[in-house]
Each structure stands twice: as C-alpha cells, then as structure tokens.
Enzyme design. Structure first.
Site, PDB file in Angstrom:
ATOM      1  N   HIS A 456      38.829   8.958 -22.134  1.00 36.55           N
ATOM      2  CA  HIS A 456      37.823   7.929 -22.377  1.00 36.55           C
ATOM      3  C   HIS A 456      38.143   7.097 -23.622  1.00 36.55           C
ATOM      4  O   HIS A 456      37.488   6.095 -23.889  1.00 36.55           O
ATOM      5  CB  HIS A 456      36.456   8.609 -22.523  1.00 36.55           C
ATOM      6  CG  HIS A 456      35.286   7.691 -22.478  1.00 36.55           C
ATOM      7  ND1 HIS A 456      34.489   7.434 -23.576  1.00 36.55           N
ATOM      8  CD2 HIS A 456      34.760   6.956 -21.472  1.00 36.55           C
ATOM      9  CE1 HIS A 456      33.523   6.597 -23.247  1.00 36.55           C
ATOM     10  NE2 HIS A 456      33.669   6.286 -21.974  1.00 36.55           N
ATOM     11  N   TYR A 489      28.449  -6.767 -23.475  1.00 33.85           N
ATOM     12  CA  TYR A 489      28.355  -5.502 -24.202  1.00 33.85           C
ATOM     13  C   TYR A 489      28.668  -5.741 -25.677  1.00 33.85           C
ATOM     14  O   TYR A 489      29.645  -6.416 -26.001  1.00 33.85           O
ATOM     15  CB  TYR A 489      29.374  -4.483 -23.678  1.00 33.85           C
ATOM     16  CG  TYR A 489      29.081  -3.873 -22.341  1.00 33.85           C
ATOM     17  CD1 TYR A 489      28.277  -4.504 -21.397  1.00 33.85           C
ATOM     18  CD2 TYR A 489      29.628  -2.642 -22.003  1.00 33.85           C
ATOM     19  CE1 TYR A 489      28.033  -3.928 -20.169  1.00 33.85           C
ATOM     20  CE2 TYR A 489      29.386  -2.058 -20.770  1.00 33.85           C
ATOM     21  CZ  TYR A 489      28.590  -2.710 -19.858  1.00 33.85           C
ATOM     22  OH  TYR A 489      28.351  -2.148 -18.635  1.00 33.85           O
ATOM     23  N   ARG A 585      20.581   3.698 -27.957  1.00 36.12           N
ATOM     24  CA  ARG A 585      20.101   2.800 -26.921  1.00 36.12           C
ATOM     25  C   ARG A 585      19.431   3.535 -25.773  1.00 36.12           C
ATOM     26  O   ARG A 585      18.395   3.128 -25.280  1.00 36.12           O
ATOM     27  CB  ARG A 585      21.252   1.966 -26.362  1.00 36.12           C
ATOM     28  CG  ARG A 585      20.799   0.882 -25.380  1.00 36.12           C
ATOM     29  CD  ARG A 585      21.920   0.362 -24.521  1.00 36.12           C
ATOM     30  NE  ARG A 585      22.296   1.301 -23.492  1.00 36.12           N
ATOM     31  CZ  ARG A 585      23.545   1.677 -23.235  1.00 36.12           C
ATOM     32  NH1 ARG A 585      24.527   1.212 -23.943  1.00 36.12           N
ATOM     33  NH2 ARG A 585      23.814   2.550 -22.288  1.00 36.12           N
ATOM     34  N   HIS A 613      26.457  -1.156 -27.148  1.00 35.01           N
ATOM     35  CA  HIS A 613      27.437  -0.207 -26.618  1.00 35.01           C
ATOM     36  C   HIS A 613      28.362   0.363 -27.685  1.00 35.01           C
ATOM     37  O   HIS A 613      29.052   1.354 -27.450  1.00 35.01           O
ATOM     38  CB  HIS A 613      28.264  -0.900 -25.522  1.00 35.01           C
ATOM     39  CG  HIS A 613      29.072   0.031 -24.681  1.00 35.01           C
ATOM     40  ND1 HIS A 613      30.438   0.125 -24.778  1.00 35.01           N
ATOM     41  CD2 HIS A 613      28.713   0.910 -23.712  1.00 35.01           C
ATOM     42  CE1 HIS A 613      30.892   1.003 -23.901  1.00 35.01           C
ATOM     43  NE2 HIS A 613      29.861   1.501 -23.244  1.00 35.01           N
TER      44      HIS A 613
END
EC number: 2.7.4.1
Length: 731
Positions: A456, A489, A585, A613
């Site tokens: 990731h 984002y 968030r 983000h």
C-alpha cells in the site's frame, strides 16, 4: 465522482487477523463498550455525515445531489464487504467479538437498524432535491408527468435504443431463474395471455452498459430512469400478453476476494477470484414498495432471503447512479471551478523536476497543487538519458494512467524499470491485471509483492547519473498515483534527493521484490516491520515529557482509527496529560473527551468539497505544538490493524525546515482550526457539526487561495500568505 470518493472509503473485510477473542464476561464486555466505539457503527456515522452534505443549503443543488449519490455508493460497498463478512461469520457460528465486545449477530442487528434509517433519509433528501431542481428547470421525472410529445419521444427511444439491448427471460421449469450479477437491477413481470393459456413470469435485466437515466431532448433538462421505460412500454416487449403486475429489484452480493496464502500463481488465482465475486452470495435484495406480490414471492425464493437482508423502498432504487445527472452543464448549480496551481518552485527551474528537487525538498499539497508535477517527475525520468532506473509502486492508477504510459516509455527507452503492482487493491484487481500485462509487454519488470500483505506504500525511486556518480530522487505519497482522484483527494506528495531517503527506499523495494528484510534504516519506518514500534515510541516519548512537566502534544490526521493498540496508547498519553488533537475523516473507534479516560483528546472529522485523505503525525517533542522542534511524519498508513500488520506501508519523517513548516503550521493547523467543514466527536460517540457563519474558518477555501510554503518560488516569497496561529484563535 462518487466512484472516486467511494475508492477512498474501502472497507476492511470482517474478521481481521487481529480480531479480539470471544469474551464471555458481561462486565468486561460492558467495559469495552464504554471504552471503544464499534467500527461498523462508526462507519455508518461517517456516511451520515456524508449524507448531511446533501442537506447542506450552502452547497449548489447538483453538488448536493452528488453527495447523495456518494452516500448511496458508500452504503453499497459497506453492504457488499462488511455486512457480507458479518453474515458469513454469524452463519458459520463464529462468535469472535469486535473491539467493543459485540458479537457478529449483535453487530448485524444494530447495523440493520442504522442502514434502514439511512436509506429512509436518502429517499427523503431525494424527494426534496427533486422539488428544488424542478424549480431550476431540471426534472428527475416520472413519465406520466411529461407532455404527450415527450412521452412519444421516449417510446421511440425505447424501441430504437433500449429494446435491442434487453432480453426477456421466462421463469418456469424449462427456463431456470437467470443469474443476476452483483449490483444488478431488473424488472420481474407477471403476465397473462390475452387469448388464454398459462400465465407467465418474465424477468428483464437492465444491461450494465445501458445509461441509468435518459435525458429528454430540449432546453429543459428532463431525466427519466431507464427502468421506468421498461415498465411503461412493457406491452411492446410482450405482445399478446396482459401485464398483471411488475416489480423492480436490485441485488448486492458478497464481493470480497479471499486468496489462500499458499497460492502459487497470483495472476491465475485473481482471474478466477474476480469471476467468483461476480457470482457471490446475495447479501441484499432491494425491492420497490409497489412490487407485485407474486413477483416478490419469486424473488424472495430465488435469492434465499433467509441469509440476505431484504429492503422494500418507497422511492428510487440504486441512488448511486444519480451522479450521472450531475454531468448536466449547469455551472450555476455546481461549485465554482477550481484550477490547481503548478508549484512555482518547479516552474522557476523551467519545469525541470530534478533541478527543483536538488535545490531542496518539496512537498505538493493535492488537489490545491497539481498532480501534474508527479506525472512530470515520472515522464521526465522516462525521457532523460541520464536516468538509468525507475522503481514504482502501483496500488490504484485509474483507467487512463499517464504514470503507466511513462513507465512503458521508460522501458522502451532502455531504462531498467520495476513496477510493484498490487493485485489485491479491492475493486481494482481487474484493472491492475490489465496494467500489469501492458507493462510486462513493454519490458517492465512487474512484481506482485507479497501474497499475505498488500503493498500500500506510495513510493517512486529514480536513479540518475550525475557528475560521474549516481543520485537518487524519491517521491513518497499519502495517496495513489491516480490522476483523477488527485483532483478531489487531499494528499501530500513529498520529493527529496536526500541520499539517506534514497538508500531506505532502495531497501524497501528490495524487501518487496526479493523478500530481503531491510536493516539499519536511516529515515523510514516500514510496516509490518517497525512502523508500529516507531509510532508507539513517539507516543511513549510524549508521555515521558508530560510526566516530567514539559509540554507534550500529539496532532494526527488520517482516514480511520480502529487499531486497539494505538487507541490504548493514546488513552495512556491522555491520562498522562498529553494534549491530543486528531482529525479522523471516517471510522473512529476511540472515545474522545471521556473523564478519566480521554479528557485530553479531541477528535474532529472534516467533510466537504474535497475528500480528506492525507495521513500525518506530529509530536511536540517537548515543546508546545506547533513548534519547529516537533517531530513530523507523513505516511501511507491509517491507524488500523490492517495497515500496521498486514500491509507494506511507509512512515516518512519530514526534516527539511520549510516542508516541516508547511505540513505542521499550514496543513495540520488549518485542519485543526477549520469550523466550516468540521464535525466534533462528543464523549457519547455522536458527531455534531461545528459552528458555521461569522468568524468561521474554512480550510478548503484557505488552501485554494494561498500557495504552499515549500512550493512557492522566489517571485512570490514575499507575498503575504496568511499565517495561521493556534494561539490567536484561542484568544
């Protein structure tokens, strides 16, 4: 846009590898309930905040409609992943409890109640928005509301455009019930032969490639849902029959992909798993309120409603598709256009990214600053004859990816190119397989990473020949290499030519491609190896400062906070006197402001035009935040078990003073000061919108109006950029 926002809210499959053991002690379960918030209910609370933006009267109408579609899309994915996972656990008798002590069945009972309330609220909002849009000459209409002329046009459209696409399928012993794909929608009819004979049950599936809404030609924007056309003109589809009844339905299926750790061929396994997902177990059967009783009985039997949730909706099904209407060219009903800035620092070097990065570290704040600088960095590397190698991670790259094209060009230009393509990026598996094939054909060395861990981390490493030696340039991001999502984002892109970062990045890639575990890292922390330990050490250090009577503080920003270990560490810090402010968030399993537990922790959530983000950690380091002596990090990881234990992630320290000031004194401080887009988490676990109006502060407006500290060039160094002050705001 809703698909893009949905991507940022991907939900983790239940159960997690680190799920707590079953606890039989009722007192202990109650204590856990008082200490932690259930992650599923917290996610639903987040989606209610998204839905509240559809009611925000300060937003233009089409933007409100877009938020309605986003909330519906989010809820679909939650159903396909989280509810499906809990249902599977409950069916198999698994009693593993969640962080708050609840069993899968208890969670499902609470979730169903929340889901039904959200769906009712969505329908009420749609009704209100339809009335308001009608006043602006935009109709999301019923056919019987239209003039005969428009109805005649719709009939011609149905005959010419819809009829060739659809296929009626009889349901009887010789015609078994047809397969309905995930997210599939259809109409089931009960028919009677006009000249006598047996009655029939027929199904018409709406092709996934057909437009959900048909726009009637004319200056006035009139939209009709395609299922209305099928019902209205069904007599053209079934000549010789009388329509006795009909019912609209929609199906959501279990959509997770599970891969065995001993899988030998990931590509083959994922191709097969993608096909299985399309035929997953039905999780939700959605029916319109006026569904014919006979048709409903057939649907309930065929979709095994004993193991699926059934919802009857008095309104429109599949609200996720409303975003198509938002494409109507009505700028007066949308946000004012915004064009991202290109960093002046790079422009001063005639667009030479390498020269700008050599001068000093730069951080780019998307979407306020253009993602094009990231694309240009990779494209310049592909074309620069001095560049000898490029290494790149790819988690989500989008449909039309300039990053992929640049890597292909680099390989064709004879450079050594390595791409780490993550096949396990949920709902992007098929697209990533496509990109992997294209990259391999061009000569790129494609690596799929670890079977058991997702890669990731967002890292790009470029090695360039300079002055008879080699210099390494690195990009570390908090978001994906996705040019479309980068427009909405909020993320951070950090560029550096610092050799220590380059050495660590090279070790990271060796770990992913060759399983060579990195040692003696100089800058980075990497999960699942030592990122958790680094965070714990920094939190513990703040506890030590507080115990010694020195200033102690933690600021952090991420998408979700669910990891019990991190939460407990933050509770301990709060009890020691550390002042903690979190901008979370989405999901937050921590309870804020609880006396004796977390009275020194404040939590807020920012929901607005742009989707928050970026992931940031800041530690006071013995000084009052914000401080130039604070320890500041950006990361690709959320505070979740999956990110710390089952994903390859990076935690990147920010050491350059200008970049440090930008991340701490500009990005983090603006998020903390925001009131216009913020929701406060109260001790009872409920969120309340903060004050809007005179004296409020909007962080999105601030960032759209002011250049970043590290990206501005010498020409605007002296420009009066409003500096933010926490102390002034407190006064």
């Amino acid at each position: 846009m809703f698909d893009l926002l949905q991507m940022a809210n991907h939900v983790e499959r239940t159960p997690s590898m680190n799920a707590p053991e079953t606890i039989a002690n009722p007192a202990m379960e109650q204590e856990r309930h008082q200490r932690y918030v259930n992650r599923e209910l917290s996610w639903l609370a987040f989606n209610r905040r998204v839905l509240a933006e559809a009611e925000n009267t300060r937003y233009p109408l089409l933007e409100r409609l877009r938020f309605l579609s986003i909330s519906a899309s989010n809820l679909d994915e939650f159903t396909m992943i989280r509810i499906a996972g809990l249902e599977g656990m409950a069916t198999r008798g698994i009693e593993t409890t969640a962080i708050d002590g609840t069993t899968p069945r208890q969670q499902l009972d609470a979730i169903r109640e929340d889901v039904l309330q959200i769906e009712d609220r969505q329908q009420a909002i749609l009704t209100d928005l339809r009335h308001m849009l009608a006043e602006e000459n935009m109709l999301i209409a019923e056919i019987n509301q239209l003039s005969m002329r428009n109805q005649e046009w719709l009939q011609q459209y149905f005959e010419n455009e819809v009829l060739p696409l659809i296929t009626p399928q009889a349901i009887d012993p010789s015609h078994p019930f047809p397969f309905v794909a995930n997210l599939g929608m259809g109409v089931i009819f009960t028919l009677e032969r006009i000249k006598g004979g047996n009655d029939l049950v027929e199904m018409v599936l709406i092709p996934s490639g057909a437009p959900r809404f048909v726009r009637v030609p004319g200056d006035k924007a009139i939209y009709i849902a395609i299922e209305q056309l099928i019902v209205r003109f069904a007599d053209l589809l079934f000549p010789g029959f009388r329509i006795k009844g009909d019912g609209l339905f929609r199906v959501l299926r279990d959509s997770d992909i599970e891969v065995e750790e001993e899988a030998e061929d990931l590509v083959r396994v994922f191709r097969s798993a993608i096909q299985r997902r399309r035929r997953g177990r039905a999780v939700l059967l959605e029916l319109d309120e006026e569904c014919d009783a006979e048709a409903e009985a057939v649907l309930r039997e065929e979709f095994d409603v004993d193991s699926a949730m059934v919802v009857k909706t008095e309104g429109m099904l599949g609200l996720r598709h409303l975003d198509a209407i938002c494409a109507e060219p009505r700028p007066d009903l949308k946000f004012s256009p915004f064009s991202p800035r290109y960093p002046e620092r790079v422009l001063e070097h005639d667009g030479d990214c390498f020269a700008a990065i050599r001068e000093k570290d730069i951080i780019i704040h998307h979407p306020y600053e253009s993602f094009e600088v990231v694309v240009d960095f990779v494209q310049q590397a592909a074309r620069d004859p001095s560049v000898v190698s490029i290494k790149q991670t790819l988690y989500r790259a989008g449909d039309q990816s300039p990053i992929i094209n640049a890597l292909v060009e680099a390989a064709q230009n004879g450079k050594a190119v390595t791409a780490v393509v993550e096949l396990k990026a949920r709902f992007d598996e098929e697209r990533n397989l496509k990109w992997a094939n294209e990259l391999e054909r061009a000569g790129v060395q494609v690596i799929y990473g670890f079977v058991e861990w997702k890669t990731h981390a967002k890292v790009s490493l470029v090695v360039r020949r300079e002055d008879n030696s080699y210099r390494t340039y690195c990009h570390f991001g908090t978001g994906n290499y996705h040019p479309v999502t980068a427009k909405i984002y909020t993320d951070l892109s950090f560029f550096t030519a610092n050799p220590s970062f380059g050495r660590d990045a090279a070790k990271l890639f060796n770990f992913i491609t060759g399983y060579v575990e990195p040692h003696d890292l100089e800058q980075l922390a990497i999960s699942p190896l030592n990122l958790r330990d680094e965070l714990y050490a920094r939190i513990d250090r703040e506890i030590e400062f507080a115990q010694k009577g020195r200033p102690a503080g933690i600021w952090a920003k991420f998408n979700s906070l669910t990891e019990k270990g991190v939460i407990d560490r933050l509770y301990a810090a709060s009890q020691a006197g550390v002042e903690i402010t979190l901008v979370v968030r989405g999901i937050c399993s921590l309870r804020a402001g609880v006396p004796g537990l977390s009275e020194n922790i404040k939590v807020k959530s920012i929901i607005g035009r742009f989707l928050e983000h970026s992931r940031i950690w800041a530690f006071g380091n013995g000084y009052q935040l914000p401080s130039r002596r604070a320890k500041v990090y950006i990361t690709s990881a959320d505070a979740m078990g999956r990110n710390l234990d089952r994903r390859v992630e990076v935690l990147v320290p920010i050491t350059n003073s200008t970049v440090h000031d930008q991340v701490l004194d500009q990005v983090m401080l603006a998020n903390i000061l925001d009131t216009e887009r913020s929701w406060r988490l109260d001790p009872d676990g409920e969120y309340h919108r903060m004050a809007i109006g005179d004296g409020g502060f909007n962080c999105h407006d601030y960032f759209m109006s002011n250049p970043s500290l590290s990206g501005r060039g010498a020409a605007i160094e002296d420009r009066d950029v409003p500096r933010l002050s926490l102390r002034d705001r407190r006064k």
